[in-house]
Scaffold this active site. Structure first.
Site, mmCIF file in Angstrom:
data_model
loop_
_atom_site.group_PDB
_atom_site.id
_atom_site.type_symbol
_atom_site.label_atom_id
_atom_site.label_comp_id
_atom_site.label_asym_id
_atom_site.label_seq_id
_atom_site.Cartn_x
_atom_site.Cartn_y
_atom_site.Cartn_z
ATOM 1 N N GLU A 16 -5.938 -10.397 -1.232
ATOM 2 C CA GLU A 16 -7.325 -10.171 -0.441
ATOM 3 C C GLU A 16 -8.050 -10.462 -0.668
ATOM 4 O O GLU A 16 -8.725 -9.574 -0.125
ATOM 5 C CB GLU A 16 -6.146 -9.342 0.762
ATOM 6 C CG GLU A 16 -5.026 -8.869 0.933
ATOM 7 C CD GLU A 16 -4.414 -8.187 1.149
ATOM 8 O OE1 GLU A 16 -5.941 -7.174 2.787
ATOM 9 O OE2 GLU A 16 -3.338 -7.322 1.866
ATOM 10 N N GLU A 25 0.706 -0.737 -0.523
ATOM 11 C CA GLU A 25 0.061 0.396 -0.276
ATOM 12 C C GLU A 25 1.336 0.978 0.103
ATOM 13 O O GLU A 25 0.474 2.412 1.040
ATOM 14 C CB GLU A 25 -1.040 -0.098 1.521
ATOM 15 C CG GLU A 25 -2.143 -1.183 1.302
ATOM 16 C CD GLU A 25 -2.293 -1.560 2.459
ATOM 17 O OE1 GLU A 25 -2.829 -0.654 3.021
ATOM 18 O OE2 GLU A 25 -3.158 -2.207 2.439
HETATM 19 O O1 G3I Z 1 -5.284 -9.226 18.492
HETATM 20 C C1 G3I Z 1 -6.442 -7.873 19.347
HETATM 21 C C2 G3I Z 1 -7.161 -7.965 20.429
HETATM 22 O O2 G3I Z 1 -6.484 -9.032 21.694
HETATM 23 C C3 G3I Z 1 -7.848 -7.329 20.807
HETATM 24 O O3 G3I Z 1 -9.147 -8.074 21.849
HETATM 25 C C4 G3I Z 1 -9.201 -6.666 19.742
HETATM 26 C C5 G3I Z 1 -9.980 -5.693 20.011
HETATM 27 O O4 G3I Z 1 -10.059 -5.521 18.589
HETATM 28 O O5 G3I Z 1 -8.582 -6.297 18.861
HETATM 29 C C6 G3I Z 1 -7.336 -7.393 18.044
HETATM 30 O O6 G3I Z 1 -6.224 -6.899 17.045
HETATM 31 C C7 G3I Z 1 -7.120 -6.409 16.383
HETATM 32 C C8 G3I Z 1 -5.878 -7.450 15.115
HETATM 33 O O7 G3I Z 1 -7.309 -6.963 13.765
HETATM 34 C C9 G3I Z 1 -6.722 -9.027 15.177
HETATM 35 O O8 G3I Z 1 -7.979 -9.191 15.405
HETATM 36 C C10 G3I Z 1 -7.297 -5.270 15.764
HETATM 37 O O9 G3I Z 1 -7.507 -4.237 16.205
HETATM 38 C C11 G3I Z 1 -7.236 -4.836 14.426
HETATM 39 O O10 G3I Z 1 -6.595 -3.760 14.133
HETATM 40 C C12 G3I Z 1 -6.394 -6.298 13.337
HETATM 41 O O11 G3I Z 1 -6.498 -5.785 12.069
HETATM 42 C C13 G3I Z 1 -6.202 -6.216 10.915
HETATM 43 C C14 G3I Z 1 -5.970 -5.381 9.627
HETATM 44 O O12 G3I Z 1 -5.330 -5.570 8.520
HETATM 45 C C15 G3I Z 1 -4.983 -3.989 10.570
HETATM 46 O O13 G3I Z 1 -4.075 -3.652 9.940
HETATM 47 C C16 G3I Z 1 -7.664 -7.357 10.766
HETATM 48 O O14 G3I Z 1 -7.115 -8.463 11.236
HETATM 49 C C17 G3I Z 1 -7.024 -7.787 9.176
HETATM 50 O O15 G3I Z 1 -7.569 -8.543 8.067
HETATM 51 C C18 G3I Z 1 -6.059 -6.666 8.227
HETATM 52 O O16 G3I Z 1 -5.481 -6.915 6.560
HETATM 53 C C19 G3I Z 1 -5.172 -5.974 5.935
HETATM 54 C C20 G3I Z 1 -4.150 -6.881 5.462
HETATM 55 O O17 G3I Z 1 -3.126 -7.011 5.877
HETATM 56 C C21 G3I Z 1 -3.758 -5.391 4.548
HETATM 57 N N1 G3I Z 1 -4.399 -5.157 3.453
HETATM 58 C C22 G3I Z 1 -5.911 -4.712 4.050
HETATM 59 C C23 G3I Z 1 -6.117 -5.971 4.782
HETATM 60 C C24 G3I Z 1 -7.862 -5.854 5.248
HETATM 61 O O18 G3I Z 1 -7.811 -4.116 5.765
#
Ligand code: G3I
Length: 379
Positions: A270, A165
């Site tokens: 993705e 990105e």
């Molecule tokens: O692990 C914590 C957990 O302990 C907590 O209770 C919970 C509360 O919200 O959060 C958890 O962490 C989250 C994590 O995903 C695991 O589920 C984060 O808040 C959340 O921000 C994080 O989001 C990820 C996101 O990237 C962040 O950048 C998504 O899972 C993941 O699917 C997403 O993936 C991205 C690719 O890497 C790049 N392209 C876009 C794609 C979709 O957003």
């Protein structure tokens, strides 16, 4: 097209020493038992897996992954903040299990992602006094990270999303701290370091919304420049965070064709398709968005109406038709999650919605979209 698309050869043994009967069934009768089997010879079919799936806590999810997919991506486990949370401190506990899971199942293992502006801790860009690092110091940090992480899985991870990105929607380079501190050659440097660390591994530039002309043109210019400089970029990842009406089939087709023409492979890295009302005007996957909850934005909390289920199925079929048309350039199609319950879409860009973007429902059952995707392969 391969003969398996036109006929199924069922070999029925009439006894150990008896005659062998070969029956040809029409294509419509062909029922592939899995996604990976349906697209064998065309491209790999992957899924992004989360920590519960990596560690075996989600046995139902793992069973789906093992039965249906021949490639995995780590949804979060290999991002900088997880694998390298503090200076000099790497944590490979979950990543090691991720790679072991892929190896146990003979899968094509993807690394995601080395250089990104999200999920990277602040300390990466600052010195002990809290001042921004100078270019050489940040390059040294980036090189250490890439060599340590790519080096650890050398020969075991088959493809890395090296830079994620880096582009704005208008095709210009994003003013991230990587860009501001190092300059635009941070991208070339990241690829060079990854290549040094594992000269055999496939190296990918990964981004969303490249189907929009302005951003796509920016990516084409970037790839062309890297190629002219001899930078080892081998593929482009089109993330594929799609909607029911975006990108159009024409946009998808033109985008894959444009990158194929550059001589790089194309990965749909993705994939998911949102059926919920759009909460933003722009087509984006910017993870920092957080829009207020509102029942109008969450219309299907108790299940997806059949009409929308059918729309989703047709939409998946249309897109897979395009991917298949470009099977010479497309090497992998990876879904961003296993079941609807796992999807990041449930919490983005509005928290707590009930989303339906994938091929398996919340009970782990294949949806009509699954059957539609299988059917495209048997044409
Ligand atoms: O692990 C914590 C957990 O302990 C907590 O209770 C919970 C509360 O919200 O959060 C958890 O962490 C989250 C994590 O995903 C695991 O589920 C984060 O808040 C959340 O921000 C994080 O989001 C990820 C996101 O990237 C962040 O950048 C998504 O899972 C993941 O699917 C997403 O993936 C991205 C690719 O890497 C790049 N392209 C876009 C794609 C979709 O957003």
């Amino acid at each position: 097209m391969q003969s398996r698309r036109t006929a199924l050869k069922a070999i029925l043994f009439a006894g150990v020493t008896g005659p062998v009967l070969v029956v040809n069934f029409p294509a419509a009768a062909q029922a592939a038992t899995s996604l990976k089997e349906a697209y064998k010879g065309d491209f790999l079919i992957g899924a992004a897996i989360n920590e519960a799936q990596i560690t075996g806590k989600d046995a139902r999810g793992d069973a789906i992954v093992e039965a249906q997919f021949n490639s995995i991506s780590p949804e979060n486990a290999l991002k900088w903040e997880h694998v390298h949370p503090l200076p000099g401190k790497y944590d490979f506990v979950i990543p090691d299990q991720y790679v072991a899971f892929g190896e146990k199942n003979g899968m094509f293992i993807v690394g995601h992602t080395l250089v990104w502006h999200n999920q990277v801790p602040d300390w990466v860009f600052h010195d002990d006094k809290g001042d921004l690092l100078a270019r050489d110091a940040l390059l040294a940090r980036m090189r250490d990270h890439i060599h340590t992480v790519v080096g650890r899985y050398k020969g075991r991870i088959q493809s890395w999303d090296v830079v994620n990105e880096a582009l704005n929607e208008d095709g210009s380079l994003r003013q991230s701290l990587w860009y501001k501190i190092i300059g635009e050659d941070y991208i070339a440097k990241a690829f060079e370091y990854a290549h040094e660390a594992d000269p055999q591994v496939q190296l990918t530039y990964n981004d969303y919304s490249l189907e929009n002309a302005a951003k796509r043109n920016g990516a084409i210019a970037l790839v062309t420049k890297l190629q002219a400089e001899g930078v080892p970029i081998m593929s482009v990842g089109l993330q594929g965070h799609d909607g029911l009406d975006w990108p159009t089939v024409e946009q998808q087709d033109a985008t894959i064709a444009a990158f194929a023409k550059l001589g790089v492979k194309v990965v749909i890295s993705e994939l998911d398709i949102d059926v919920l009302p759009k909460a933003t005007k722009e087509q984006t996957a910017d993870v920092t968005l957080n829009i207020a909850q509102n029942p109008a934005l969450n219309p299907y909390p108790n299940g997806l109406p059949d009409s929308v289920q059918q729309q989703l199925a047709k939409r998946y079929a249309d897109l897979f038709g395009v991917f298949l048309k470009h099977r010479d350039a497309v090497t992998r199609v990876t879904f961003w999650g296993v079941t609807d319950a796992d999807s990041w879409r449930n919490d983005w860009p509005v928290k707590g919605r009930t989303a339906y973007p994938l091929l398996f429902d919340r009970a782990g059952q294949p949806k009509p979209a699954y059957e539609a995707v299988i059917k495209v392969a048997s044409r």
